[in-house]
Write a protein that holds these residues in place. Structure first.
Motif, PDB file in Angstrom:
ATOM      1  N   VAL A  94      -6.522   1.505  11.808  1.00 63.22           N
ATOM      2  CA  VAL A  94      -6.197   0.585  10.715  1.00 63.22           C
ATOM      3  C   VAL A  94      -4.968   1.109   9.988  1.00 63.22           C
ATOM      4  O   VAL A  94      -4.979   2.218   9.445  1.00 63.22           O
ATOM      5  CB  VAL A  94      -7.367   0.435   9.730  1.00 63.22           C
ATOM      6  CG1 VAL A  94      -7.035  -0.625   8.672  1.00 63.22           C
ATOM      7  CG2 VAL A  94      -8.647   0.061  10.474  1.00 63.22           C
ATOM      8  N   ILE A  95      -3.900   0.317   9.999  1.00 63.73           N
ATOM      9  CA  ILE A  95      -2.636   0.708   9.383  1.00 63.73           C
ATOM     10  C   ILE A  95      -2.478   0.014   8.035  1.00 63.73           C
ATOM     11  O   ILE A  95      -2.695  -1.189   7.926  1.00 63.73           O
ATOM     12  CB  ILE A  95      -1.450   0.324  10.284  1.00 63.73           C
ATOM     13  CG1 ILE A  95      -1.511   1.083  11.611  1.00 63.73           C
ATOM     14  CG2 ILE A  95      -0.110   0.573   9.581  1.00 63.73           C
ATOM     15  CD1 ILE A  95      -0.509   0.579  12.633  1.00 63.73           C
ATOM     16  N   SER A  96      -2.087   0.777   7.023  1.00 59.84           N
ATOM     17  CA  SER A  96      -1.683   0.189   5.750  1.00 59.84           C
ATOM     18  C   SER A  96      -0.204  -0.152   5.862  1.00 59.84           C
ATOM     19  O   SER A  96       0.626   0.727   6.138  1.00 59.84           O
ATOM     20  CB  SER A  96      -1.899   1.168   4.602  1.00 59.84           C
ATOM     21  OG  SER A  96      -1.216   0.719   3.430  1.00 59.84           O
ATOM     22  N   THR A  97       0.143  -1.422   5.667  1.00 58.82           N
ATOM     23  CA  THR A  97       1.555  -1.811   5.770  1.00 58.82           C
ATOM     24  C   THR A  97       2.373  -1.355   4.569  1.00 58.82           C
ATOM     25  O   THR A  97       3.606  -1.334   4.628  1.00 58.82           O
ATOM     26  CB  THR A  97       1.696  -3.326   5.933  1.00 58.82           C
ATOM     27  OG1 THR A  97       1.141  -3.988   4.784  1.00 58.82           O
ATOM     28  CG2 THR A  97       0.982  -3.815   7.188  1.00 58.82           C
ATOM     29  N   ALA A  98       1.697  -0.964   3.499  1.00 61.28           N
ATOM     30  CA  ALA A  98       2.416  -0.458   2.325  1.00 61.28           C
ATOM     31  C   ALA A  98       3.021   0.910   2.601  1.00 61.28           C
ATOM     32  O   ALA A  98       4.113   1.235   2.122  1.00 61.28           O
ATOM     33  CB  ALA A  98       1.482  -0.392   1.125  1.00 61.28           C
ATOM     34  N   THR A  99       2.324   1.720   3.402  1.00 63.53           N
ATOM     35  CA  THR A  99       2.782   3.081   3.683  1.00 63.53           C
ATOM     36  C   THR A  99       3.133   3.313   5.144  1.00 63.53           C
ATOM     37  O   THR A  99       3.678   4.360   5.490  1.00 63.53           O
ATOM     38  CB  THR A  99       1.693   4.090   3.282  1.00 63.53           C
ATOM     39  OG1 THR A  99       0.503   3.829   4.068  1.00 63.53           O
ATOM     40  CG2 THR A  99       1.341   3.964   1.803  1.00 63.53           C
ATOM     41  N   ASN A 100       2.798   2.327   6.011  1.00 69.67           N
ATOM     42  CA  ASN A 100       3.005   2.472   7.464  1.00 69.67           C
ATOM     43  C   ASN A 100       2.324   3.730   8.004  1.00 69.67           C
ATOM     44  O   ASN A 100       2.883   4.493   8.796  1.00 69.67           O
ATOM     45  CB  ASN A 100       4.497   2.470   7.815  1.00 69.67           C
ATOM     46  CG  ASN A 100       5.087   1.071   7.786  1.00 69.67           C
ATOM     47  OD1 ASN A 100       4.405   0.089   8.059  1.00 69.67           O
ATOM     48  ND2 ASN A 100       6.363   0.972   7.462  1.00 69.67           N
ATOM     49  N   THR A 101       1.091   3.939   7.553  1.00 70.96           N
ATOM     50  CA  THR A 101       0.279   5.051   8.038  1.00 70.96           C
ATOM     51  C   THR A 101      -1.117   4.546   8.388  1.00 70.96           C
ATOM     52  O   THR A 101      -1.583   3.531   7.853  1.00 70.96           O
ATOM     53  CB  THR A 101       0.148   6.159   6.979  1.00 70.96           C
ATOM     54  OG1 THR A 101      -0.424   5.596   5.783  1.00 70.96           O
ATOM     55  CG2 THR A 101       1.497   6.780   6.658  1.00 70.96           C
ATOM     56  N   VAL A 102      -1.790   5.279   9.287  1.00 69.89           N
ATOM     57  CA  VAL A 102      -3.178   4.963   9.643  1.00 69.89           C
ATOM     58  C   VAL A 102      -4.091   5.465   8.540  1.00 69.89           C
ATOM     59  O   VAL A 102      -4.066   6.650   8.193  1.00 69.89           O
ATOM     60  CB  VAL A 102      -3.556   5.592  10.993  1.00 69.89           C
ATOM     61  CG1 VAL A 102      -5.048   5.391  11.274  1.00 69.89           C
ATOM     62  CG2 VAL A 102      -2.730   4.976  12.124  1.00 69.89           C
ATOM     63  N   ILE A 103      -4.885   4.550   7.982  1.00 73.21           N
ATOM     64  CA  ILE A 103      -5.774   4.927   6.875  1.00 73.21           C
ATOM     65  C   ILE A 103      -7.240   4.978   7.279  1.00 73.21           C
ATOM     66  O   ILE A 103      -8.089   5.446   6.514  1.00 73.21           O
ATOM     67  CB  ILE A 103      -5.611   3.956   5.698  1.00 73.21           C
ATOM     68  CG1 ILE A 103      -5.898   2.522   6.159  1.00 73.21           C
ATOM     69  CG2 ILE A 103      -4.220   4.066   5.096  1.00 73.21           C
ATOM     70  CD1 ILE A 103      -6.385   1.607   5.106  1.00 73.21           C
ATOM     71  N   ALA A 104      -7.555   4.478   8.496  1.00 72.75           N
ATOM     72  CA  ALA A 104      -8.938   4.518   8.970  1.00 72.75           C
ATOM     73  C   ALA A 104      -8.950   4.391  10.484  1.00 72.75           C
ATOM     74  O   ALA A 104      -8.044   3.812  11.087  1.00 72.75           O
ATOM     75  CB  ALA A 104      -9.766   3.398   8.341  1.00 72.75           C
ATOM     76  N   ASN A 105      -9.980   4.969  11.099  1.00 71.06           N
ATOM     77  CA  ASN A 105     -10.240   4.808  12.525  1.00 71.06           C
ATOM     78  C   ASN A 105     -11.679   4.330  12.683  1.00 71.06           C
ATOM     79  O   ASN A 105     -12.609   4.990  12.201  1.00 71.06           O
ATOM     80  CB  ASN A 105     -10.033   6.120  13.280  1.00 71.06           C
ATOM     81  CG  ASN A 105      -8.567   6.482  13.390  1.00 71.06           C
ATOM     82  OD1 ASN A 105      -7.798   5.790  14.041  1.00 71.06           O
ATOM     83  ND2 ASN A 105      -8.166   7.579  12.744  1.00 71.06           N
ATOM     84  N   VAL A 106     -11.849   3.190  13.321  1.00 70.68           N
ATOM     85  CA  VAL A 106     -13.164   2.558  13.435  1.00 70.68           C
ATOM     86  C   VAL A 106     -13.639   2.630  14.882  1.00 70.68           C
ATOM     87  O   VAL A 106     -12.940   2.190  15.800  1.00 70.68           O
ATOM     88  CB  VAL A 106     -13.107   1.081  12.993  1.00 70.68           C
ATOM     89  CG1 VAL A 106     -14.511   0.482  12.975  1.00 70.68           C
ATOM     90  CG2 VAL A 106     -12.429   0.948  11.638  1.00 70.68           C
ATOM     91  N   THR A 107     -14.820   3.201  15.103  1.00 73.05           N
ATOM     92  CA  THR A 107     -15.379   3.289  16.448  1.00 73.05           C
ATOM     93  C   THR A 107     -15.983   1.946  16.854  1.00 73.05           C
ATOM     94  O   THR A 107     -16.830   1.393  16.150  1.00 73.05           O
ATOM     95  CB  THR A 107     -16.451   4.381  16.521  1.00 73.05           C
ATOM     96  OG1 THR A 107     -15.867   5.638  16.155  1.00 73.05           O
ATOM     97  CG2 THR A 107     -17.027   4.494  17.920  1.00 73.05           C
ATOM     98  N   VAL A 108     -15.530   1.423  18.005  1.00 73.40           N
ATOM     99  CA  VAL A 108     -16.015   0.135  18.505  1.00 73.40           C
ATOM    100  C   VAL A 108     -16.551   0.341  19.925  1.00 73.40           C
ATOM    101  O   VAL A 108     -17.036   1.419  20.261  1.00 73.40           O
ATOM    102  CB  VAL A 108     -14.899  -0.927  18.454  1.00 73.40           C
ATOM    103  CG1 VAL A 108     -14.586  -1.300  17.006  1.00 73.40           C
ATOM    104  CG2 VAL A 108     -13.637  -0.474  19.176  1.00 73.40           C
ATOM    105  N   GLY A 109     -16.451  -0.678  20.791  1.00 72.26           N
ATOM    106  CA  GLY A 109     -16.911  -0.550  22.162  1.00 72.26           C
ATOM    107  C   GLY A 109     -15.836   0.015  23.082  1.00 72.26           C
ATOM    108  O   GLY A 109     -14.741   0.387  22.648  1.00 72.26           O
ATOM    109  N   LEU A 110     -16.133   0.078  24.369  1.00 69.25           N
ATOM    110  CA  LEU A 110     -15.225   0.671  25.333  1.00 69.25           C
ATOM    111  C   LEU A 110     -14.046  -0.246  25.647  1.00 69.25           C
ATOM    112  O   LEU A 110     -14.222  -1.428  25.909  1.00 69.25           O
ATOM    113  CB  LEU A 110     -15.976   0.987  26.633  1.00 69.25           C
ATOM    114  CG  LEU A 110     -17.051   2.073  26.551  1.00 69.25           C
ATOM    115  CD1 LEU A 110     -17.775   2.201  27.887  1.00 69.25           C
ATOM    116  CD2 LEU A 110     -16.443   3.410  26.135  1.00 69.25           C
TER     117      LEU A 110
END
Length: 424
Positions: A94-110
């Motif tokens: 998950v990227i914040s467009t205000a800072t252009n950095t990844v603010i979260a990583n969400v575990t989903v399926g394969l």
């Protein structure tokens, strides 16, 4: 089968809810969307980054590191966040467009391979290709709140403009491709539609009446009537079809042909090809800007993005990006077009394509403008009667042969959806 980079070890297969919701979306997102509409986001699969393109200058303004083999990408309607599916890990960055950095990583399926975000921005739907599921992420908390089993090798995913349904393109084993229809209220599959060979990408018209499916192996586009969940047309295109998007006015669908190095343009009023645009090598993703003025095609083997002027269907710029770019996304604010504006756009497209005469089209547009006027004056009862008159006129055009059944049904479906939202 997909032709995507083999860096991914897990990759085995490569009617309106109401005008009130529309107003809420407009209030919540209007200001920030205006600032975000000039940004496009491109996944670069082999250098694990996302390129940020400023469409005002057609230059890359930032490069953001994400997870391994980023493929899927979607932007929230307010332009504040970008969701990126990384194929070589069960992670959505998950990227914040205000800072252009990844603010979260969400575990989903394969092998997350497709992402779509609901029009209100509340949920992200992620197609997990190897997991044969769709993960539902609550964007407020970035937690997975549901996992929906779907068909084999799900890849493309799109959500209806009213947010009620998610359509998932399941590639399957090529010969058993299908489209799963998810009710987003219950997060259950309520219909399964047989699809063309290797159903890869999917886009839905702004009025929600039709879903267009690019069939990777079949070399054609299936057109689904969302009212009946049946295929009502098949458009021959040719080549290996990898990506598709539809203009904000619903008039045209742009389809990337990766084997022919072209983008084909489908007139949605006639479901015929009206232009073929040469681009770079192996175009896969294609996306239309929120303004509807340009289409951006991602050329995977050229490491570039071609900018197509929709008015002329010519390439006006070529932008270098990262290594093996695959897909591109812009914010798609549904508040930009209300149901009546969508209907007017459909009629205007029928006039422009020569299906309706100017007088015939003007008669329908006049009725729609009168409906808007009555609604502005709180005369819903009169507006309902005029909507019925609009539908009767469309039926008359179908009977006379001025409109085909498919063309007329699209107008009637949108008008009936508006009637339902008004309580007619």
């Amino acid at each position: 089968m997909t032709g995507f980079p083999q860096k991914s070890l897990a990759s085995v297969f490569s009617a309106v809810r109401g005008l009130v919701m529309l107003a809420l979306v407009l209030t919540a997102f209007g200001a920030s969307v205006a600032l975000a509409q000039t940004k496009g986001y491109v996944t670069n699969a082999l250098d694990d980054t996302v390129s940020v393109i400023d469409t005002a200058t057609n230059t890359v303004t930032a490069t953001i590191p994400v997870g391994p083999v980023p493929v899927a990408i979607a932007v929230t309607p307010n332009g504040a966040f970008v969701y990126v599916g990384n194929q070589n890990s069960p992670i959505v960055s998950v990227i914040s467009t205000a800072t252009n950095t990844v603010i979260a990583n969400v575990t989903v399926g394969l092998v997350p391979s497709g992402i779509a975000i609901t029009p209100n921005g509340a949920f992200a739907y992620v197609a997990n290709q190897a997991g044969q599921t769709v993960s539902v992420i609550d964007t407020a908390t970035n937690n997975v709140v549901a996992t929906v089993p779907v068909g084999g090798a799900p890849f493309g995913i799109a959500i209806t403009p009213n947010g009620a349904f998610a359509y998932v393109a399941n590639q399957g084993m090529i010969f058993n491709s299908s489209i799963s229809v998810i009710d987003t209220t219950t997060n259950t599959v309520i219909a399964t539609i047989p699809a063309g060979l290797g159903a890869r990408a999917i886009a839905i018209t702004p009025n929600g009446a039709f879903a267009y499916v690019a069939n990777f192996i079949g070399g054609n586009v299936s057109v689904i009537d969302t009212a009946t969940n049946t295929i009502i047309a098949t458009v021959p295109v040719g080549g290996l079809l990898a990506g598709i998007d539809i203009t904000p006015n619903g008039a045209f669908a742009y389809v990337a042909q990766e084997s022919n190095n072209t983008v084909s343009v489908i007139d949605t009023s006639t479901n015929t090809i009206t232009a073929t645009v040469p681009v770079g090598s192996t175009p896969r993703g294609v996306a239309i800007t929120p303004s509807g003025t340009s289409a951006y095609a991602v050329n995977s083997l050229s490491n570039t993005v071609s900018v197509i002027d929709i008015a002329t269907n010519t390439v006006t710029a070529t932008i270098p990006v990262g290594e093996t770019p695959l897909f591109i996304a812009f914010p798609k604010p549904q508040s930009a077009q209300d149901p009546i504006a969508s209907l007017i756009a459909q009629v205007e497209a029928l006039i422009a394509g020569g299906t309706l005469t100017q007088n015939q089209g003007d008669g329908l547009i006049d009725k729609l403008n009168q409906i808007r006027l009555k609604l502005d004056n709180d005369r819903t009862d009169v507006a309902c009667n005029q909507l019925s008159a609009f539908i009767s006129q469309v039926n008359a055009f179908i009977k006379s042969g001025a409109l085909t059944q498919t063309q007329g049904q699209s107008l009637k479906d949108a008008a009936n959806a508006l009637k339902i939202s008004l309580g007619c």
